[in-house]
Design an enzyme around this catalytic site. Structure first.
Site, PDB file in Angstrom:
ATOM      1  N   ILE A 184      44.252  44.906  53.482  1.00  0.00           N
ATOM      2  CA  ILE A 184      43.846  43.677  52.333  1.00  0.00           C
ATOM      3  C   ILE A 184      42.643  43.260  51.566  1.00  0.00           C
ATOM      4  O   ILE A 184      42.913  42.941  50.504  1.00  0.00           O
ATOM      5  CB  ILE A 184      44.989  43.058  53.416  1.00  0.00           C
ATOM      6  N   ARG A 271      45.993  40.804  61.616  1.00  0.00           N
ATOM      7  CA  ARG A 271      47.643  40.022  61.648  1.00  0.00           C
ATOM      8  C   ARG A 271      47.890  39.511  63.337  1.00  0.00           C
ATOM      9  O   ARG A 271      47.982  41.122  63.741  1.00  0.00           O
ATOM     10  CB  ARG A 271      48.428  40.741  60.522  1.00  0.00           C
ATOM     11  N   HIS A 443      54.107  71.059  36.218  1.00  0.00           N
ATOM     12  CA  HIS A 443      52.914  71.942  35.529  1.00  0.00           C
ATOM     13  C   HIS A 443      52.967  70.787  34.611  1.00  0.00           C
ATOM     14  O   HIS A 443      54.049  71.289  33.697  1.00  0.00           O
ATOM     15  CB  HIS A 443      52.017  73.223  35.656  1.00  0.00           C
TER      16      HIS A 443
HETATM   17  P1  FAD Z   1      58.633  40.193  58.086  1.00  0.00           P
HETATM   18  O1  FAD Z   1      58.397  40.801  56.850  1.00  0.00           O
HETATM   19  O2  FAD Z   1      56.715  39.312  58.503  1.00  0.00           O
HETATM   20  O3  FAD Z   1      59.756  38.931  58.474  1.00  0.00           O
HETATM   21  C1  FAD Z   1      59.678  38.784  60.044  1.00  0.00           C
HETATM   22  C2  FAD Z   1      60.850  36.925  59.424  1.00  0.00           C
HETATM   23  O4  FAD Z   1      60.860  36.768  60.687  1.00  0.00           O
HETATM   24  C3  FAD Z   1      60.266  36.526  58.626  1.00  0.00           C
HETATM   25  O5  FAD Z   1      60.479  36.146  57.397  1.00  0.00           O
HETATM   26  C4  FAD Z   1      59.468  35.490  59.385  1.00  0.00           C
HETATM   27  O6  FAD Z   1      60.380  34.300  58.550  1.00  0.00           O
HETATM   28  C5  FAD Z   1      60.901  35.162  59.861  1.00  0.00           C
HETATM   29  N1  FAD Z   1      60.879  34.710  61.346  1.00  0.00           N
HETATM   30  C6  FAD Z   1      59.312  34.274  61.973  1.00  0.00           C
HETATM   31  N2  FAD Z   1      60.330  34.083  63.760  1.00  0.00           N
HETATM   32  C7  FAD Z   1      60.799  33.084  63.815  1.00  0.00           C
HETATM   33  C8  FAD Z   1      62.483  33.109  64.706  1.00  0.00           C
HETATM   34  N3  FAD Z   1      61.432  32.131  65.526  1.00  0.00           N
HETATM   35  N4  FAD Z   1      63.255  32.019  63.944  1.00  0.00           N
HETATM   36  C9  FAD Z   1      63.850  33.082  62.603  1.00  0.00           C
HETATM   37  N5  FAD Z   1      63.130  33.604  61.510  1.00  0.00           N
HETATM   38  C10 FAD Z   1      61.436  33.720  62.079  1.00  0.00           C
HETATM   39  N6  FAD Z   1      53.355  47.124  53.963  1.00  0.00           N
HETATM   40  C11 FAD Z   1      53.298  48.054  53.740  1.00  0.00           C
HETATM   41  O7  FAD Z   1      53.470  48.955  54.180  1.00  0.00           O
HETATM   42  N7  FAD Z   1      52.435  48.208  52.624  1.00  0.00           N
HETATM   43  C12 FAD Z   1      51.622  47.546  51.596  1.00  0.00           C
HETATM   44  O8  FAD Z   1      51.591  47.495  50.468  1.00  0.00           O
HETATM   45  C13 FAD Z   1      51.325  46.030  52.484  1.00  0.00           C
HETATM   46  N8  FAD Z   1      50.669  45.479  52.105  1.00  0.00           N
HETATM   47  C14 FAD Z   1      50.608  43.344  52.313  1.00  0.00           C
HETATM   48  C15 FAD Z   1      50.096  43.076  52.040  1.00  0.00           C
HETATM   49  C16 FAD Z   1      49.717  41.427  52.522  1.00  0.00           C
HETATM   50  C17 FAD Z   1      49.003  41.003  52.029  1.00  0.00           C
HETATM   51  C18 FAD Z   1      50.143  41.237  53.815  1.00  0.00           C
HETATM   52  C19 FAD Z   1      49.821  40.305  54.550  1.00  0.00           C
HETATM   53  C20 FAD Z   1      51.056  42.316  54.529  1.00  0.00           C
HETATM   54  C21 FAD Z   1      51.063  43.673  53.741  1.00  0.00           C
HETATM   55  N9  FAD Z   1      51.325  44.892  53.747  1.00  0.00           N
HETATM   56  C22 FAD Z   1      52.146  45.676  53.656  1.00  0.00           C
HETATM   57  C23 FAD Z   1      52.977  44.849  55.868  1.00  0.00           C
HETATM   58  C24 FAD Z   1      53.745  44.317  55.414  1.00  0.00           C
HETATM   59  O9  FAD Z   1      54.178  43.075  54.767  1.00  0.00           O
HETATM   60  C25 FAD Z   1      54.282  43.824  57.387  1.00  0.00           C
HETATM   61  O10 FAD Z   1      54.774  45.370  57.983  1.00  0.00           O
HETATM   62  C26 FAD Z   1      56.343  44.057  56.643  1.00  0.00           C
HETATM   63  O11 FAD Z   1      56.637  42.632  56.517  1.00  0.00           O
HETATM   64  C27 FAD Z   1      57.040  43.966  58.425  1.00  0.00           C
HETATM   65  O12 FAD Z   1      57.871  43.489  58.593  1.00  0.00           O
HETATM   66  P2  FAD Z   1      58.790  43.088  59.311  1.00  0.00           P
HETATM   67  O13 FAD Z   1      60.220  42.504  59.129  1.00  0.00           O
HETATM   68  O14 FAD Z   1      58.234  43.613  60.739  1.00  0.00           O
HETATM   69  O15 FAD Z   1      58.380  41.672  59.903  1.00  0.00           O
END
Ligand code: FAD
Length: 471
Positions: A184, A271, A443
Protein backbone atom coordinates in the site's frame (compact mmCIF):
# COMPACT_ATOMS: atom_id res chain seq x y z
CA UNK A 1 -31.66 -0.34 2.49
CA UNK A 2 -33.93 -1.13 5.41
CA UNK A 3 -33.67 1.13 8.45
CA UNK A 4 -35.71 1.49 11.64
CA UNK A 5 -36.66 -1.13 14.27
CA UNK A 6 -36.66 -4.73 13.07
CA UNK A 7 -37.08 -7.99 14.80
CA UNK A 8 -36.73 -10.60 12.18
CA UNK A 9 -35.51 -14.08 11.46
CA UNK A 10 -33.39 -15.19 8.57
CA UNK A 11 -31.73 -18.29 7.25
CA UNK A 12 -28.43 -16.50 6.61
CA UNK A 13 -27.17 -13.20 8.05
CA UNK A 14 -24.01 -11.80 6.52
CA UNK A 15 -22.21 -9.07 8.46
CA UNK A 16 -20.26 -6.83 6.09
CA UNK A 17 -20.86 -6.07 2.44
CA UNK A 18 -17.27 -6.11 1.13
CA UNK A 19 -15.92 -8.48 -1.55
CA UNK A 20 -16.25 -11.34 0.95
CA UNK A 21 -19.74 -10.56 2.22
CA UNK A 22 -21.47 -9.41 -0.95
CA UNK A 23 -20.11 -12.28 -3.04
CA UNK A 24 -21.26 -14.75 -0.36
CA UNK A 25 -24.69 -13.10 -0.45
CA UNK A 26 -25.02 -13.31 -4.24
CA UNK A 27 -23.96 -16.96 -4.40
CA UNK A 28 -26.13 -17.92 -1.42
CA UNK A 29 -29.20 -16.25 -2.93
CA UNK A 30 -28.59 -18.10 -6.20
CA UNK A 31 -28.47 -21.34 -4.23
CA UNK A 32 -31.93 -20.60 -2.85
CA UNK A 33 -31.03 -19.27 0.60
CA UNK A 34 -32.86 -16.39 2.25
CA UNK A 35 -30.15 -13.79 2.85
CA UNK A 36 -29.85 -10.61 4.89
CA UNK A 37 -26.71 -8.45 4.63
CA UNK A 38 -25.95 -6.04 7.46
CA UNK A 39 -23.57 -3.26 6.46
CA UNK A 40 -22.78 -0.14 8.42
CA UNK A 41 -21.69 1.92 5.42
CA UNK A 42 -24.21 3.54 3.13
CA UNK A 43 -23.09 1.46 0.16
CA UNK A 44 -21.98 -2.10 -0.36
CA UNK A 45 -18.50 -2.82 -1.70
CA UNK A 46 -16.41 -2.65 1.47
CA UNK A 47 -12.89 -1.32 1.73
CA UNK A 48 -11.95 -2.76 -1.65
CA UNK A 49 -14.41 -0.75 -3.69
CA UNK A 50 -14.60 2.41 -1.59
CA UNK A 51 -11.10 3.02 -0.25
CA UNK A 52 -8.84 0.20 -1.42
CA UNK A 53 -8.33 -1.82 -4.59
CA UNK A 54 -10.44 0.24 -6.95
CA UNK A 55 -9.67 3.92 -6.16
CA UNK A 56 -5.97 3.07 -5.79
CA UNK A 57 -5.95 1.46 -9.23
CA UNK A 58 -7.69 4.39 -10.91
CA UNK A 59 -4.93 6.70 -9.67
CA UNK A 60 -2.18 4.20 -10.48
CA UNK A 61 -3.57 3.91 -13.98
CA UNK A 62 -3.45 7.69 -14.32
CA UNK A 63 0.18 8.02 -13.21
CA UNK A 64 1.21 5.03 -15.34
CA UNK A 65 -0.19 6.95 -18.30
CA UNK A 66 1.96 9.95 -17.38
CA UNK A 67 5.06 7.72 -17.18
CA UNK A 68 4.21 6.08 -20.53
CA UNK A 69 3.70 9.48 -22.16
CA UNK A 70 7.13 10.61 -20.94
CA UNK A 71 8.81 7.41 -22.09
CA UNK A 72 7.21 7.57 -25.52
CA UNK A 73 9.90 10.12 -26.28
CA UNK A 74 12.27 7.21 -27.10
CA UNK A 75 9.78 6.15 -29.82
CA UNK A 76 9.72 9.60 -31.34
CA UNK A 77 6.48 10.69 -29.71
CA UNK A 78 6.37 13.69 -27.50
CA UNK A 79 3.30 14.95 -25.68
CA UNK A 80 4.81 17.88 -23.84
CA UNK A 81 4.44 18.39 -20.10
CA UNK A 82 1.37 16.76 -18.61
CA UNK A 83 -1.11 19.05 -16.93
CA UNK A 84 -2.86 17.58 -13.92
CA UNK A 85 -6.35 18.68 -12.95
CA UNK A 86 -6.50 17.25 -9.43
CA UNK A 87 -10.24 17.74 -9.00
CA UNK A 88 -11.08 16.16 -12.34
CA UNK A 89 -8.80 13.21 -11.66
CA UNK A 90 -10.42 12.68 -8.26
CA UNK A 91 -13.87 13.08 -9.81
CA UNK A 92 -13.04 10.40 -12.36
CA UNK A 93 -11.79 8.05 -9.65
CA UNK A 94 -14.94 8.65 -7.58
CA UNK A 95 -17.13 8.05 -10.61
CA UNK A 96 -15.51 4.65 -11.15
CA UNK A 97 -16.13 3.78 -7.49
CA UNK A 98 -19.75 4.97 -7.70
CA UNK A 99 -20.41 2.95 -10.84
CA UNK A 100 -19.02 -0.21 -9.29
CA UNK A 101 -20.74 0.18 -5.89
CA UNK A 102 -23.95 0.98 -7.79
CA UNK A 103 -23.45 -2.23 -9.77
CA UNK A 104 -23.04 -4.30 -6.59
CA UNK A 105 -26.14 -2.73 -5.03
CA UNK A 106 -28.16 -3.49 -8.12
CA UNK A 107 -26.93 -7.12 -8.29
CA UNK A 108 -27.91 -7.58 -4.67
CA UNK A 109 -31.32 -6.01 -5.20
CA UNK A 110 -32.04 -8.13 -8.26
CA UNK A 111 -31.32 -11.28 -6.22
CA UNK A 112 -33.94 -10.19 -3.63
CA UNK A 113 -31.33 -9.89 -0.88
CA UNK A 114 -32.32 -7.66 2.01
CA UNK A 115 -29.73 -5.11 3.11
CA UNK A 116 -29.92 -3.56 6.58
CA UNK A 117 -27.81 -0.51 7.23
CA UNK A 118 -26.26 -0.50 10.69
CA UNK A 119 -23.56 -1.87 12.91
CA UNK A 120 -24.09 -5.47 13.96
CA UNK A 121 -22.94 -7.18 17.14
CA UNK A 122 -23.64 -10.69 18.40
CA UNK A 123 -26.11 -10.61 21.30
CA UNK A 124 -25.80 -14.41 21.50
CA UNK A 125 -24.90 -17.18 19.08
CA UNK A 126 -28.19 -16.92 17.21
CA UNK A 127 -28.96 -13.20 17.46
CA UNK A 128 -27.44 -10.05 16.04
CA UNK A 129 -28.25 -6.69 17.57
CA UNK A 130 -28.17 -3.98 14.92
CA UNK A 131 -27.36 -0.55 16.32
CA UNK A 132 -30.50 1.54 16.09
CA UNK A 133 -32.30 -1.09 14.03
CA UNK A 134 -33.46 -3.95 16.28
CA UNK A 135 -32.37 -7.58 16.09
CA UNK A 136 -31.93 -10.33 13.53
CA UNK A 137 -32.22 -13.99 14.52
CA UNK A 138 -30.26 -16.22 12.21
CA UNK A 139 -29.83 -19.88 11.43
CA UNK A 140 -26.40 -19.26 9.89
CA UNK A 141 -24.17 -16.19 10.05
CA UNK A 142 -21.10 -15.13 8.11
CA UNK A 143 -18.67 -12.66 9.66
CA UNK A 144 -17.20 -10.62 6.80
CA UNK A 145 -16.37 -7.42 8.65
CA UNK A 146 -12.97 -6.92 7.01
CA UNK A 147 -10.14 -4.85 8.40
CA UNK A 148 -9.13 -1.32 9.19
CA UNK A 149 -5.92 0.65 9.25
CA UNK A 150 -3.60 -0.25 12.11
CA UNK A 151 -3.99 2.16 14.96
CA UNK A 152 -1.14 4.60 14.88
CA UNK A 153 1.46 4.54 17.62
CA UNK A 154 1.33 7.59 19.93
CA UNK A 155 4.31 9.07 18.08
CA UNK A 156 2.01 9.63 15.08
CA UNK A 157 -0.91 11.21 16.85
CA UNK A 158 -0.94 14.07 14.40
CA UNK A 159 -3.04 14.79 11.32
CA UNK A 160 -1.20 12.24 9.20
CA UNK A 161 -2.85 10.62 6.20
CA UNK A 162 -3.96 7.01 6.02
CA UNK A 163 -4.31 5.37 2.60
CA UNK A 164 -8.05 6.19 2.69
CA UNK A 165 -7.31 9.91 3.07
CA UNK A 166 -4.51 9.88 0.53
CA UNK A 167 -6.89 8.28 -2.01
CA UNK A 168 -9.15 11.33 -1.64
CA UNK A 169 -6.33 13.41 -3.22
CA UNK A 170 -6.88 16.27 -0.76
CA UNK A 171 -3.92 18.05 -2.36
CA UNK A 172 -0.73 17.33 -4.26
CA UNK A 173 1.85 18.31 -1.64
CA UNK A 174 5.40 19.38 -2.53
CA UNK A 175 6.87 16.83 -0.15
CA UNK A 176 5.45 13.65 1.34
CA UNK A 177 6.85 11.10 3.75
CA UNK A 178 5.44 7.60 3.29
CA UNK A 179 5.91 5.45 6.37
CA UNK A 180 5.78 1.77 5.40
CA UNK A 181 7.26 0.07 2.33
CA UNK A 182 4.63 -2.62 1.92
CA UNK A 183 2.36 -2.76 -1.12
CA UNK A 184 0.00 0.00 0.00
CA UNK A 185 2.85 2.39 0.88
CA UNK A 186 4.59 1.70 -2.42
CA UNK A 187 1.47 2.04 -4.55
CA UNK A 188 0.42 5.29 -2.86
CA UNK A 189 3.99 6.63 -2.84
CA UNK A 190 4.25 6.05 -6.58
CA UNK A 191 0.89 7.74 -7.18
CA UNK A 192 2.00 10.93 -5.45
CA UNK A 193 5.49 10.76 -7.01
CA UNK A 194 3.78 10.45 -10.41
CA UNK A 195 1.68 13.52 -9.66
CA UNK A 196 4.83 15.53 -8.96
CA UNK A 197 5.34 15.23 -5.20
CA UNK A 198 8.85 14.66 -3.80
CA UNK A 199 8.24 11.39 -1.95
CA UNK A 200 10.50 9.93 0.75
CA UNK A 201 9.83 6.40 1.95
CA UNK A 202 10.79 4.92 5.30
CA UNK A 203 10.63 1.18 5.88
CA UNK A 204 11.55 -0.55 9.12
CA UNK A 205 12.64 -3.83 7.47
CA UNK A 206 15.96 -4.07 5.63
CA UNK A 207 14.09 -4.18 2.31
CA UNK A 208 10.80 -3.22 0.73
CA UNK A 209 7.95 -5.71 0.19
CA UNK A 210 9.22 -8.37 2.55
CA UNK A 211 6.67 -10.97 1.33
CA UNK A 212 8.00 -10.95 -2.24
CA UNK A 213 11.22 -12.54 -3.53
CA UNK A 214 14.05 -10.01 -3.50
CA UNK A 215 15.07 -10.61 -7.16
CA UNK A 216 11.59 -9.47 -8.24
CA UNK A 217 11.58 -6.48 -5.89
CA UNK A 218 15.04 -5.34 -7.00
CA UNK A 219 13.97 -5.00 -10.64
CA UNK A 220 11.01 -2.84 -9.64
CA UNK A 221 13.10 -0.73 -7.25
CA UNK A 222 15.73 -0.15 -9.95
CA UNK A 223 13.09 1.31 -12.23
CA UNK A 224 11.30 3.49 -9.69
CA UNK A 225 14.05 4.56 -7.32
CA UNK A 226 14.65 7.84 -9.16
CA UNK A 227 10.95 8.70 -8.84
CA UNK A 228 11.44 8.85 -5.07
CA UNK A 229 13.42 11.57 -3.34
CA UNK A 230 14.80 8.82 -1.09
CA UNK A 231 14.00 5.29 0.04
CA UNK A 232 15.25 4.58 3.55
CA UNK A 233 15.11 0.90 4.51
CA UNK A 234 16.08 -0.44 7.94
CA UNK A 235 14.82 2.89 9.29
CA UNK A 236 12.31 3.95 11.85
CA UNK A 237 10.17 7.00 12.46
CA UNK A 238 10.47 7.79 16.16
CA UNK A 239 8.58 11.05 16.37
CA UNK A 240 6.21 13.26 14.40
CA UNK A 241 5.42 16.84 15.26
CA UNK A 242 2.97 19.07 13.49
CA UNK A 243 3.09 22.85 13.53
CA UNK A 244 2.27 25.59 10.99
CA UNK A 245 0.83 22.96 8.66
CA UNK A 246 4.16 21.12 8.37
CA UNK A 247 5.49 17.93 9.90
CA UNK A 248 8.84 17.56 11.59
CA UNK A 249 9.70 13.89 11.60
CA UNK A 250 12.47 12.17 13.53
CA UNK A 251 13.95 9.28 11.56
CA UNK A 252 16.39 6.71 12.90
CA UNK A 253 18.60 5.36 10.12
CA UNK A 254 21.72 3.21 10.59
CA UNK A 255 22.10 4.29 14.20
CA UNK A 256 21.84 8.00 13.33
CA UNK A 257 18.82 10.08 14.24
CA UNK A 258 17.83 13.06 12.16
CA UNK A 259 14.95 15.49 11.91
CA UNK A 260 13.32 16.22 8.59
CA UNK A 261 10.47 18.38 7.48
CA UNK A 262 7.59 17.31 5.19
CA UNK A 263 4.37 18.89 3.98
CA UNK A 264 2.41 15.68 4.52
CA UNK A 265 2.94 12.26 6.08
CA UNK A 266 1.19 9.09 4.92
CA UNK A 267 1.25 6.12 7.27
CA UNK A 268 0.77 2.67 5.71
CA UNK A 269 1.91 0.26 8.39
CA UNK A 270 -0.59 -2.53 7.97
CA UNK A 271 -4.16 -3.40 8.77
CA UNK A 272 -5.97 -5.14 11.61
CA UNK A 273 -9.11 -7.30 11.47
CA UNK A 274 -12.45 -5.83 12.57
CA UNK A 275 -13.11 -8.43 15.21
CA UNK A 276 -12.82 -6.49 18.45
CA UNK A 277 -16.24 -4.83 18.60
CA UNK A 278 -18.47 -7.62 17.33
CA UNK A 279 -19.85 -9.03 20.57
CA UNK A 280 -17.89 -12.25 19.99
CA UNK A 281 -17.66 -12.59 23.77
CA UNK A 282 -21.37 -13.51 23.60
CA UNK A 283 -20.46 -16.51 21.45
CA UNK A 284 -17.91 -19.31 21.90
CA UNK A 285 -15.61 -17.77 19.26
CA UNK A 286 -12.13 -16.81 20.45
CA UNK A 287 -9.60 -14.81 18.47
CA UNK A 288 -6.04 -15.93 17.70
CA UNK A 289 -3.00 -13.86 18.67
CA UNK A 290 -3.45 -11.65 15.56
CA UNK A 291 -7.08 -10.87 16.33
CA UNK A 292 -8.21 -13.21 13.51
CA UNK A 293 -11.02 -15.75 13.73
CA UNK A 294 -9.76 -19.35 13.42
CA UNK A 295 -11.73 -21.31 10.80
CA UNK A 296 -11.86 -24.76 9.23
CA UNK A 297 -11.51 -25.42 5.48
CA UNK A 298 -15.28 -24.89 5.27
CA UNK A 299 -14.74 -21.48 6.89
CA UNK A 300 -16.64 -22.59 10.01
CA UNK A 301 -15.74 -21.09 13.36
CA UNK A 302 -15.98 -23.10 16.59
CA UNK A 303 -19.67 -22.21 16.47
CA UNK A 304 -20.45 -24.50 13.53
CA UNK A 305 -23.27 -22.35 12.19
CA UNK A 306 -21.16 -19.17 12.23
CA UNK A 307 -18.58 -18.70 9.49
CA UNK A 308 -15.80 -16.14 9.00
CA UNK A 309 -14.31 -15.01 5.68
CA UNK A 310 -12.06 -12.37 4.18
CA UNK A 311 -9.75 -10.14 6.18
CA UNK A 312 -11.09 -11.44 9.53
CA UNK A 313 -10.02 -15.03 8.66
CA UNK A 314 -6.38 -16.17 8.54
CA UNK A 315 -4.47 -15.73 5.27
CA UNK A 316 -3.53 -12.76 3.10
CA UNK A 317 -5.80 -9.73 3.38
CA UNK A 318 -6.80 -9.65 -0.28
CA UNK A 319 -10.12 -9.09 -2.01
CA UNK A 320 -9.94 -12.14 -4.29
CA UNK A 321 -9.23 -14.42 -1.31
CA UNK A 322 -12.27 -12.91 0.47
CA UNK A 323 -14.49 -13.49 -2.59
CA UNK A 324 -13.40 -17.09 -3.07
CA UNK A 325 -14.10 -17.74 0.61
CA UNK A 326 -17.47 -16.03 0.15
CA UNK A 327 -18.42 -18.55 -2.55
CA UNK A 328 -17.20 -21.43 -0.39
CA UNK A 329 -19.34 -20.45 2.62
CA UNK A 330 -22.44 -19.97 0.49
CA UNK A 331 -22.01 -23.45 -0.98
CA UNK A 332 -21.25 -25.06 2.39
CA UNK A 333 -24.33 -23.43 3.97
CA UNK A 334 -26.47 -24.57 1.03
CA UNK A 335 -25.29 -28.12 1.74
CA UNK A 336 -22.96 -28.45 -1.24
CA UNK A 337 -19.51 -30.00 -0.94
CA UNK A 338 -17.09 -27.05 -0.87
CA UNK A 339 -13.90 -26.07 0.92
CA UNK A 340 -11.30 -23.34 0.74
CA UNK A 341 -8.62 -25.76 -0.38
CA UNK A 342 -6.97 -23.54 -2.93
CA UNK A 343 -3.31 -24.26 -3.59
CA UNK A 344 -2.39 -20.71 -4.54
CA UNK A 345 -3.64 -17.22 -3.74
CA UNK A 346 -2.08 -14.78 -6.19
CA UNK A 347 -0.52 -11.61 -4.78
CA UNK A 348 -0.05 -8.51 -6.91
CA UNK A 349 1.74 -5.26 -6.24
CA UNK A 350 0.61 -2.60 -8.68
CA UNK A 351 3.93 -0.80 -8.87
CA UNK A 352 5.61 0.11 -12.15
CA UNK A 353 6.51 -2.52 -13.21
CA UNK A 354 4.00 -4.73 -11.44
CA UNK A 355 5.11 -7.62 -9.25
CA UNK A 356 3.02 -10.76 -8.92
CA UNK A 357 3.46 -14.21 -7.51
CA UNK A 358 1.46 -17.32 -6.71
CA UNK A 359 2.26 -20.51 -4.83
CA UNK A 360 5.73 -21.17 -3.48
CA UNK A 361 8.20 -18.29 -3.43
CA UNK A 362 11.94 -18.92 -3.55
CA UNK A 363 12.50 -17.40 -0.13
CA UNK A 364 9.83 -19.68 1.33
CA UNK A 365 11.36 -22.73 -0.40
CA UNK A 366 14.79 -21.85 0.98
CA UNK A 367 13.44 -21.19 4.46
CA UNK A 368 11.68 -24.56 4.51
CA UNK A 369 14.62 -26.36 2.88
CA UNK A 370 12.44 -27.56 -0.03
CA UNK A 371 14.05 -28.93 -3.19
CA UNK A 372 13.07 -27.10 -6.35
CA UNK A 373 14.23 -26.30 -9.83
CA UNK A 374 13.80 -22.77 -11.10
CA UNK A 375 13.73 -21.23 -14.56
CA UNK A 376 14.02 -17.50 -15.12
CA UNK A 377 13.17 -15.82 -18.38
CA UNK A 378 14.13 -12.16 -18.76
CA UNK A 379 11.73 -9.88 -20.62
CA UNK A 380 14.64 -8.38 -22.55
CA UNK A 381 14.66 -11.61 -24.60
CA UNK A 382 10.96 -11.30 -25.44
CA UNK A 383 9.75 -9.75 -28.67
CA UNK A 384 6.56 -8.24 -27.26
CA UNK A 385 8.40 -6.58 -24.36
CA UNK A 386 10.78 -5.00 -26.93
CA UNK A 387 7.86 -3.68 -29.01
CA UNK A 388 6.50 -2.02 -25.87
CA UNK A 389 9.85 -0.56 -24.90
CA UNK A 390 9.45 -2.31 -21.55
CA UNK A 391 12.25 -4.81 -21.19
CA UNK A 392 12.77 -4.63 -17.43
CA UNK A 393 11.36 -7.69 -15.76
CA UNK A 394 11.25 -11.46 -15.77
CA UNK A 395 9.11 -14.49 -15.15
CA UNK A 396 10.37 -17.32 -12.98
CA UNK A 397 8.87 -20.71 -12.37
CA UNK A 398 9.63 -23.04 -9.50
CA UNK A 399 8.96 -26.72 -10.03
CA UNK A 400 9.26 -30.00 -8.20
CA UNK A 401 12.56 -31.49 -9.50
CA UNK A 402 11.35 -35.03 -10.33
CA UNK A 403 7.79 -34.58 -11.53
CA UNK A 404 8.15 -31.06 -12.91
CA UNK A 405 4.95 -30.05 -11.09
CA UNK A 406 4.70 -26.28 -10.98
CA UNK A 407 5.03 -25.13 -7.37
CA UNK A 408 5.34 -21.39 -7.73
CA UNK A 409 5.34 -18.61 -10.29
CA UNK A 410 6.79 -15.15 -9.71
CA UNK A 411 7.05 -12.25 -12.10
CA UNK A 412 7.90 -8.60 -12.43
CA UNK A 413 7.06 -6.62 -15.51
CA UNK A 414 4.25 -4.82 -17.29
CA UNK A 415 0.86 -6.52 -16.87
CA UNK A 416 2.23 -9.05 -14.36
CA UNK A 417 -1.13 -8.63 -12.60
CA UNK A 418 -2.83 -10.23 -15.62
CA UNK A 419 -0.14 -12.79 -16.44
CA UNK A 420 -0.12 -14.29 -12.96
CA UNK A 421 -3.56 -15.80 -13.61
CA UNK A 422 -1.95 -18.41 -15.87
CA UNK A 423 0.58 -19.28 -13.18
CA UNK A 424 -2.18 -19.55 -10.57
CA UNK A 425 -4.21 -21.83 -12.83
CA UNK A 426 -1.15 -24.00 -13.46
CA UNK A 427 -0.59 -24.49 -9.73
CA UNK A 428 -4.29 -25.04 -9.04
CA UNK A 429 -4.53 -27.68 -11.79
CA UNK A 430 -1.31 -29.44 -10.73
CA UNK A 431 0.20 -28.60 -14.13
CA UNK A 432 3.76 -29.56 -14.96
CA UNK A 433 6.46 -27.58 -16.74
CA UNK A 434 5.69 -29.65 -19.82
CA UNK A 435 2.03 -28.60 -19.73
CA UNK A 436 3.13 -24.96 -19.90
CA UNK A 437 5.74 -25.70 -22.57
CA UNK A 438 3.42 -27.54 -24.96
CA UNK A 439 0.59 -25.05 -24.59
CA UNK A 440 0.70 -22.71 -27.57
CA UNK A 441 1.01 -19.13 -26.35
CA UNK A 442 0.04 -16.37 -28.78
CA UNK A 443 2.90 -14.46 -30.38
CA UNK A 444 4.00 -11.79 -29.82
CA UNK A 445 2.68 -11.47 -26.26
CA UNK A 446 4.02 -11.14 -22.76
CA UNK A 447 2.36 -14.46 -21.93
CA UNK A 448 5.08 -16.22 -23.92
CA UNK A 449 7.42 -15.41 -21.03
CA UNK A 450 5.53 -17.95 -18.90
CA UNK A 451 6.11 -20.67 -21.49
CA UNK A 452 9.74 -19.63 -21.94
CA UNK A 453 10.38 -19.66 -18.16
CA UNK A 454 8.94 -23.20 -18.03
CA UNK A 455 11.34 -24.16 -20.84
CA UNK A 456 14.27 -22.70 -18.92
CA UNK A 457 13.21 -24.58 -15.75
CA UNK A 458 13.01 -27.80 -17.77
CA UNK A 459 16.48 -27.20 -19.23
CA UNK A 460 15.16 -26.57 -22.75
CA UNK A 461 15.44 -22.83 -23.27
CA UNK A 462 14.78 -21.49 -26.76
CA UNK A 463 15.30 -17.74 -26.71
CA UNK A 464 18.14 -17.61 -24.21
CA UNK A 465 21.38 -19.63 -24.37
CA UNK A 466 21.33 -23.02 -22.65
CA UNK A 467 22.97 -23.23 -19.24
CA UNK A 468 26.61 -24.34 -19.48
CA UNK A 469 27.01 -27.98 -18.47
CA UNK A 470 28.38 -28.28 -14.93
CA UNK A 471 32.10 -29.24 -14.94
P1 FAD B 1 -14.01 -5.29 3.68
O1 FAD B 1 -13.82 -4.96 2.27
O2 FAD B 1 -13.18 -4.57 4.69
O3 FAD B 1 -15.54 -5.09 4.01
C1 FAD B 1 -16.02 -5.25 5.31
C2 FAD B 1 -17.30 -4.47 5.42
O4 FAD B 1 -17.88 -4.77 6.68
C3 FAD B 1 -17.10 -2.96 5.40
O5 FAD B 1 -17.92 -2.39 4.41
C4 FAD B 1 -17.50 -2.49 6.80
O6 FAD B 1 -18.17 -1.25 6.78
C5 FAD B 1 -18.45 -3.59 7.23
N1 FAD B 1 -18.50 -3.79 8.70
C6 FAD B 1 -17.45 -3.92 9.54
N2 FAD B 1 -17.90 -4.16 10.79
C7 FAD B 1 -19.25 -4.16 10.72
C8 FAD B 1 -20.27 -4.37 11.68
N3 FAD B 1 -20.00 -4.66 12.95
N4 FAD B 1 -21.56 -4.28 11.27
C9 FAD B 1 -21.88 -4.00 9.97
N5 FAD B 1 -20.94 -3.81 9.02
C10 FAD B 1 -19.64 -3.90 9.39
N6 FAD B 1 -6.85 -6.26 -2.19
C11 FAD B 1 -6.67 -6.83 -3.39
O7 FAD B 1 -6.97 -8.01 -3.56
N7 FAD B 1 -6.14 -6.12 -4.44
C12 FAD B 1 -5.78 -4.83 -4.31
O8 FAD B 1 -5.31 -4.22 -5.27
C13 FAD B 1 -5.97 -4.20 -3.06
N8 FAD B 1 -5.64 -2.90 -2.89
C14 FAD B 1 -5.86 -2.30 -1.69
C15 FAD B 1 -5.51 -0.97 -1.53
C16 FAD B 1 -5.71 -0.34 -0.33
C17 FAD B 1 -5.35 1.11 -0.19
C18 FAD B 1 -6.31 -1.06 0.76
C19 FAD B 1 -6.57 -0.38 2.07
C20 FAD B 1 -6.67 -2.38 0.62
C21 FAD B 1 -6.44 -3.03 -0.60
N9 FAD B 1 -6.75 -4.38 -0.79
C22 FAD B 1 -6.53 -4.96 -2.00
C23 FAD B 1 -7.28 -5.21 0.31
C24 FAD B 1 -8.79 -5.40 0.16
O9 FAD B 1 -9.41 -4.16 0.15
C25 FAD B 1 -9.32 -6.26 1.30
O10 FAD B 1 -8.60 -7.45 1.38
C26 FAD B 1 -10.79 -6.61 1.06
O11 FAD B 1 -11.57 -5.44 0.99
C27 FAD B 1 -11.31 -7.50 2.18
O12 FAD B 1 -12.64 -7.81 1.94
P2 FAD B 1 -13.64 -8.17 3.13
O13 FAD B 1 -14.93 -8.49 2.49
O14 FAD B 1 -13.02 -9.15 4.04
O15 FAD B 1 -13.77 -6.83 4.00
Amino acid sequence: MVMGQLNQETELAIIGGGPGGYVAALRAADLGLEVVVIEEREKLGGVCLTEGCIPSKTLINAVDLIASAREADQMGLSFGEVEIDREKLLGWSQKVVQTLTGGVNSLVKKRGIEVIQGRARFADSHTLAIEGAGTVQFKHAVIATGSRINELPPAYEQPVWSSAEALQLPEIPDTLLVVGGGYIGLEMGLVYAGLGTQVTMVEFNPRLLTGADSDLVEIMVNRVSDRFAQILTGSKVTGVEYADDRFTVTIENEGETESRSFDRVLVAIGRRPNTDDLGLENTAIELDEHGLIPVTEEMRTVEEHIFAIGDVAPGPMLAHKASREGKVVAEVIAGEPAAFDNRAIPAVVFTDPEIAWAGLTESEAEEKGLEYTVGRFPLRALGRARTMGRVEGMVKILAEPDSGTVLGVGMVGPHASELIAEGTLAIEMGATLEDLMVTIHPHPTLSEAVMEAAEVAAGQPIHIPPARPKE
